[in-house]
Design a protein around this motif. Structure first.
Motif, mmCIF file in Angstrom:
data_model
loop_
_atom_site.group_PDB
_atom_site.id
_atom_site.type_symbol
_atom_site.label_atom_id
_atom_site.label_comp_id
_atom_site.label_asym_id
_atom_site.label_seq_id
_atom_site.Cartn_x
_atom_site.Cartn_y
_atom_site.Cartn_z
ATOM 1 N N ALA A 102 -10.225 -8.844 16.702
ATOM 2 C CA ALA A 102 -11.391 -9.349 16.364
ATOM 3 C C ALA A 102 -11.399 -10.567 15.572
ATOM 4 N N ILE A 103 -10.601 -10.353 14.202
ATOM 5 C CA ILE A 103 -10.776 -11.442 13.326
ATOM 6 C C ILE A 103 -9.998 -12.712 13.948
ATOM 7 N N LYS A 104 -9.154 -12.678 14.748
ATOM 8 C CA LYS A 104 -8.670 -13.739 15.242
ATOM 9 C C LYS A 104 -9.472 -14.352 16.430
ATOM 10 N N LEU A 105 -10.276 -13.681 17.102
ATOM 11 C CA LEU A 105 -10.986 -14.403 18.214
ATOM 12 C C LEU A 105 -12.163 -14.749 17.290
ATOM 13 N N ALA A 106 -12.931 -14.022 16.420
ATOM 14 C CA ALA A 106 -13.979 -14.848 15.548
ATOM 15 C C ALA A 106 -13.630 -16.189 14.862
ATOM 16 N N ARG A 107 -12.539 -16.215 14.296
ATOM 17 C CA ARG A 107 -12.206 -17.488 13.695
ATOM 18 C C ARG A 107 -11.736 -18.330 14.687
ATOM 19 N N LYS A 108 -11.029 -18.136 15.748
ATOM 20 C CA LYS A 108 -10.724 -19.122 16.914
ATOM 21 C C LYS A 108 -12.041 -19.685 17.516
ATOM 22 N N HIS A 109 -12.885 -18.773 17.757
ATOM 23 C CA HIS A 109 -14.057 -19.178 18.661
ATOM 24 C C HIS A 109 -14.823 -19.751 17.566
ATOM 25 N N THR A 110 -15.136 -19.717 16.353
ATOM 26 C CA THR A 110 -16.170 -20.270 15.617
ATOM 27 C C THR A 110 -15.427 -21.597 14.992
ATOM 28 N N GLY A 111 -13.923 -21.538 14.554
ATOM 29 C CA GLY A 111 -13.457 -22.576 13.912
ATOM 30 C C GLY A 111 -13.911 -22.684 12.661
ATOM 31 N N LYS A 112 -14.321 -21.375 11.962
ATOM 32 C CA LYS A 112 -14.696 -21.099 10.648
ATOM 33 C C LYS A 112 -14.006 -20.001 10.123
ATOM 34 N N ASP A 165 -23.030 -19.276 3.779
ATOM 35 C CA ASP A 165 -23.031 -20.544 3.657
ATOM 36 C C ASP A 165 -22.553 -21.252 5.129
ATOM 37 N N GLU A 166 -22.259 -22.652 5.085
ATOM 38 C CA GLU A 166 -21.769 -23.269 6.467
ATOM 39 C C GLU A 166 -20.445 -22.726 6.929
ATOM 40 N N SER A 167 -19.536 -22.158 5.960
ATOM 41 C CA SER A 167 -18.235 -21.734 6.013
ATOM 42 C C SER A 167 -17.997 -20.397 6.777
ATOM 43 N N VAL A 168 -19.192 -19.565 6.803
ATOM 44 C CA VAL A 168 -19.142 -18.217 7.237
ATOM 45 C C VAL A 168 -19.269 -18.224 9.002
ATOM 46 N N GLY A 169 -18.096 -17.832 9.545
ATOM 47 C CA GLY A 169 -18.094 -17.549 10.881
ATOM 48 C C GLY A 169 -18.455 -16.278 11.504
ATOM 49 N N ALA A 170 -18.453 -15.190 10.629
ATOM 50 C CA ALA A 170 -18.623 -14.053 11.004
ATOM 51 C C ALA A 170 -19.087 -12.856 10.215
ATOM 52 N N ILE A 171 -19.509 -11.846 10.695
ATOM 53 C CA ILE A 171 -20.040 -10.708 9.667
ATOM 54 C C ILE A 171 -19.263 -9.456 10.320
ATOM 55 N N MET A 172 -18.575 -8.676 9.540
ATOM 56 C CA MET A 172 -17.880 -7.395 10.024
ATOM 57 C C MET A 172 -18.299 -6.230 9.243
ATOM 58 N N LEU A 173 -18.751 -5.236 10.027
ATOM 59 C CA LEU A 173 -19.263 -4.116 9.399
ATOM 60 C C LEU A 173 -19.039 -2.958 10.162
ATOM 61 N N CYS A 197 -27.537 -13.569 11.669
ATOM 62 C CA CYS A 197 -26.530 -13.940 12.708
ATOM 63 C C CYS A 197 -27.190 -14.834 13.775
ATOM 64 N N LYS A 198 -28.372 -14.710 14.174
ATOM 65 C CA LYS A 198 -29.116 -15.631 15.151
ATOM 66 C C LYS A 198 -29.550 -16.842 14.565
ATOM 67 N N SER A 199 -30.115 -16.787 13.333
ATOM 68 C CA SER A 199 -30.564 -18.181 12.801
ATOM 69 C C SER A 199 -29.510 -18.960 12.365
ATOM 70 N N LYS A 200 -28.281 -18.529 12.136
ATOM 71 C CA LYS A 200 -27.207 -19.124 11.474
ATOM 72 C C LYS A 200 -26.072 -19.425 12.416
ATOM 73 N N GLY A 201 -26.340 -18.988 13.619
ATOM 74 C CA GLY A 201 -24.835 -18.881 14.731
ATOM 75 C C GLY A 201 -23.758 -18.234 14.282
ATOM 76 N N ILE A 202 -24.022 -17.265 13.598
ATOM 77 C CA ILE A 202 -22.701 -16.459 12.963
ATOM 78 C C ILE A 202 -22.575 -15.192 13.843
ATOM 79 N N LEU A 203 -21.262 -15.170 14.248
ATOM 80 C CA LEU A 203 -20.855 -13.976 15.026
ATOM 81 C C LEU A 203 -20.946 -12.541 14.386
ATOM 82 N N LEU A 204 -21.157 -11.518 15.148
ATOM 83 C CA LEU A 204 -21.327 -10.083 14.468
ATOM 84 C C LEU A 204 -20.124 -9.379 15.132
ATOM 85 N N ILE A 205 -19.285 -8.758 14.032
ATOM 86 C CA ILE A 205 -18.321 -7.740 14.426
ATOM 87 C C ILE A 205 -18.657 -6.471 14.183
#
Length: 388
Positions: A102-112, A165-173, A197-205
């Motif tokens: 999941a970590i790899k997928l989120a980082r690769k997909h968002t580029g963040k 901030d702009e560097s955040v690609g995902a939230i994991m909980l 997540c919706k407003s910032k385009g952040i993935l949720l894991i």
């Protein structure tokens, strides 16, 4: 001296046999197993459906490389994503491996590279999963970890907002922090996360390693919230005792995990898939999930009745008793009395019976717990209705 590394604080009990909720040690002593191998034995010990699945598959095919097609993996994936917003699955061997994927997928997909995680969380002991875990005791002694996890207090909306901030690609909980104290996410926090997540385009894991596969009374714990995760991770109860993990993701993530991006030698092997399919065929039914919720309500009510001075937390059949002092001595006393328990942090007794536990077994467990907590039992009542 043992030939094993001493990385487990092992208890002096050698279990040799189990059936349902009952296990037997090498001296013939029986115990009620309210650990379920730490939320693993979803159908209890030696469930006939699992035994039959292993026997049948073991005579056909144990292992084949993931270089070849697997209709059985396709069927299991379809069972996991049915009537959800997910579209794809990846199979591995454990919860830590699922979280690494999941970590790899989120980082690769968002580029963040920054992923927000939470204090008292637990995501595994590999380097990536350990870095994501919000418990210093898990991370101590291993030197520099992955620096791109940002850990904030659980259920703190203000601190979460300040960490974005702009560097955040995902939230994991986790919906319920199992290892960190049976801490439940609040409705307000789920709404805040959904909005962010919706407003910032952040993935949720959502890490469903401990809470998934019916443990909380629904197929997945997130289904009881407003959250619509992009990725969830599974293991523990999925195999009912056989090692298997899984990551589910939405259709938008499909192309990110192309050939060569991630893999596993043993993940999704025929034996594991056959067992997991048998588990889902039993648990993912309305009747079975309804029974879990009935037993959960019964368990909660009787715990509150028997332990009025203690706070009872949790959902489904992952429950916790918050104690004013450390629970390790209580767990030892319960073991001596024939009940196997596990802690969640220093001050919480965690209750993780098989999902097939009966109300009679729940009563027996509560009587033992009440006795070790020095509370007169209120459950010595014959003829209690038994939920199968």
């Amino acid at each position: 001296m043992s030939t094993l590394f001493p990385n487990y604080a092992r208890r002096p009990v050698h279990l040799v046999e189990g059936k349902g909720t009952i296990v037997t040690d090498n001296n013939g002593k029986e115990y009620l197993d309210f650990t379920s191998g730490i939320a693993v034995l979803s159908l209890g010990h030696a469930h006939p459906a699992i035994v039959e699945a292993i026997q049948r598959q073991s005579e056909k095919l144990w292992h084949t490389s993931n270089l070849f097609e697997s209709p059985e993996q396709e069927k299991l994936a379809s069972s996991l994503i049915k009537e959800t917003h997910f579209a794809h699955a990846f199979f591995c061997n454990s919860g830590a491996e699922a979280n690494e994927a999941a970590i790899k997928l989120a980082r690769k997909h968002t580029g963040k590279h920054v992923i927000i995680t939470f204090e008292n969380s637990f995501h595994g002991r590999t380097f990536g999963a350990m870095s994501a875990t919000g418990q210093e005791k898990v991370r101590n002694g291993f030197g520099p970890l992955l620096e791109t996890f940002r850990t904030v207090p659980f259920n703190d909306i203000e601190k979460l907002g300040a960490a974005i901030d702009e560097s955040v690609g995902a939230i994991m909980l986790e919906i319920i922090q199992g290892e960190g104290g049976v801490n439940q996410i609040t409705p307000a926090f789920t709404r805040a996360i959904a909005d962010i997540c919706k407003s910032k385009g952040i993935l949720l894991i959502v890490d469903e390693v401990q809470t998934g596969i019916g443990r909380t009374g629904t197929r997945y714990a997130f289904e009881q919230t407003v959250l619509q995760p992009d990725i969830i991770t599974l293991a523990k109860g999925l195999g009912g005792g056989f090692p298997i993990g899984a990551m589910l993701g939405t259709s938008e993530l499909h192309d990110t995990f192309g050939p060569g991006t991630h893999g596993t030698t043993f993940g999704g092997n025929p034996l594991a898939v056959a067992v997991a399919q048998a588990v889902l065929d039993n648990i993912f039914t309305n009747e079975f999930l309804f029974a879990i919720n009935e037993k959960s309500s019964y368990f909660m009510d009787k715990l509150k009745e028997a332990l009025p001075a203690y706070k009872i937390v949790g959902s489904g059949l992952i429950l916790g008793i918050i104690c004013p002092d450390e629970v390790a001595p209580y767990i030892t006393q319960a073991e001596q009395a024939g009940l196997l328990l596990v802690a969640a942090g220093p001050n919480v007794i965690r209750l993780l019976p098989p999902l097939t536990v009966t109300t009679q077994e729940i009563n027996q467990a509560i009587n033992i717990i009440a006795s070790i907590l020095r509370v007169p039992s209120m459950l010595q009542v014959p003829g209690t209705r038994n939920i199968i």
